[in-house]
Write a protein that holds these residues in place. Structure first.
Motif, PDB file in Angstrom:
ATOM      1  N   ILE A 193      -2.317   3.995  -3.461  1.00  0.00           N
ATOM      2  CA  ILE A 193      -2.285   2.945  -4.474  1.00  0.00           C
ATOM      3  C   ILE A 193      -2.075   1.617  -3.759  1.00  0.00           C
ATOM      4  CG2 ILE A 193      -1.019   1.962  -6.426  1.00  0.00           C
ATOM      5  CD1 ILE A 193      -0.083   4.758  -7.142  1.00  0.00           C
ATOM      6  N   ILE A 240       3.018  -5.769 -12.699  1.00  0.00           N
ATOM      7  CA  ILE A 240       2.594  -4.792 -11.686  1.00  0.00           C
ATOM      8  C   ILE A 240       1.138  -4.455 -11.964  1.00  0.00           C
ATOM      9  CG2 ILE A 240       2.914  -2.484 -10.712  1.00  0.00           C
ATOM     10  CD1 ILE A 240       5.821  -2.597 -11.789  1.00  0.00           C
ATOM     11  N   ARG A 241       0.309  -4.570 -10.944  1.00  0.00           N
ATOM     12  CA  ARG A 241      -1.098  -4.165 -11.029  1.00  0.00           C
ATOM     13  C   ARG A 241      -1.338  -3.145  -9.932  1.00  0.00           C
ATOM     14  NH1 ARG A 241      -0.640  -6.214 -15.257  1.00  0.00           N
ATOM     15  NH2 ARG A 241      -1.655  -8.095 -16.016  1.00  0.00           N
ATOM     16  N   GLU A 242      -1.957  -2.028 -10.274  1.00  0.00           N
ATOM     17  CA  GLU A 242      -2.238  -0.986  -9.284  1.00  0.00           C
ATOM     18  C   GLU A 242      -3.730  -0.696  -9.247  1.00  0.00           C
ATOM     19  OE1 GLU A 242       1.925   1.521  -9.386  1.00  0.00           O
ATOM     20  OE2 GLU A 242       0.191   2.371 -10.390  1.00  0.00           O
ATOM     21  N   TYR A 248       2.709  -7.005  -7.070  1.00  0.00           N
ATOM     22  CA  TYR A 248       3.854  -7.354  -7.905  1.00  0.00           C
ATOM     23  C   TYR A 248       3.982  -8.868  -8.004  1.00  0.00           C
ATOM     24  CZ  TYR A 248       5.126  -2.545  -6.828  1.00  0.00           C
ATOM     25  OH  TYR A 248       5.111  -1.188  -6.676  1.00  0.00           O
ATOM     26  N   ASN A 306       0.872  -1.173   0.000  1.00  0.00           N
ATOM     27  CA  ASN A 306       0.000   0.000   0.000  1.00  0.00           C
ATOM     28  C   ASN A 306       0.907   1.221   0.000  1.00  0.00           C
ATOM     29  OD1 ASN A 306      -2.364   1.523   0.144  1.00  0.00           O
ATOM     30  ND2 ASN A 306      -2.251   1.633   2.359  1.00  0.00           N
ATOM     31  N   ALA A 362      -0.602  -1.729  -4.693  1.00  0.00           N
ATOM     32  CA  ALA A 362       0.215  -2.256  -5.796  1.00  0.00           C
ATOM     33  C   ALA A 362       0.508  -3.727  -5.547  1.00  0.00           C
ATOM     34  CB  ALA A 362       1.516  -1.469  -5.904  1.00  0.00           C
TER      35      ALA A 362
END
Length: 138
Positions: A97, A111-113, A101, A79, A99
């Motif tokens: 965000i 990577i997804r946010e 990984y 976070n 995030a």
């Protein structure tokens, strides 16, 4: 030049702190370090206001003993609170965000946010979008 050095100093501090190295993190702080977290201390008594390396050390040791960055096999979740300064007017935009990984062979492969883009857009545009969308002035 000083700004980029200070940026790197903070990034180095965060790297050391989140690795769990409390003493390494404290070595990057002044003896009169002051820490403040706006948290409900009735529920999280280790948070709140702390002053001096000994006090901050005890609090960070508590934090590290109770919490960690979430990892599972090749996945890591973080976070992040982000602050950007708009080049056009200097206004600071802040948002959180989450995030996620994924690593392979010691390298990040994905990577997804997730962020509150509605809030972010309002800050960037500097207006209340709800009022615009609903036509109500509440």
């Amino acid at each position: 030049m000083v700004e980029s050095l200070n940026r790197q100093r903070v990034l180095n501090f965060l790297d050391v702190f989140y690795s769990g190295d409390t003493e390494g993190a404290l070595a990057r702080c002044s003896d009169d370090i002051e820490f403040f977290s706006n948290a409900p201390i009735d529920i999280l008594p280790h948070m709140g206001h702390h002053r001096g390396k000994d006090d901050v050390r005890r609090m960070w040791q508590t934090v590290h003993s109770r919490y960690s960055i979430v990892t599972e096999d090749d996945k890591v979740a973080v976070n992040i609170r982000v602050y950007f300064r708009k080049a056009t007017n200097g206004r600071v935009v802040q948002f959180d965000i989450a995030a996620f990984y994924v690593l392979r062979d010691n390298r990040i492969t994905r990577i997804r946010e997730i962020m509150d883009t509605f809030d972010l857009v309002q800050q960037v545009l500097e207006c209340d979008i709800t009022t615009i969308l609903t036509g109500r002035n509440e």
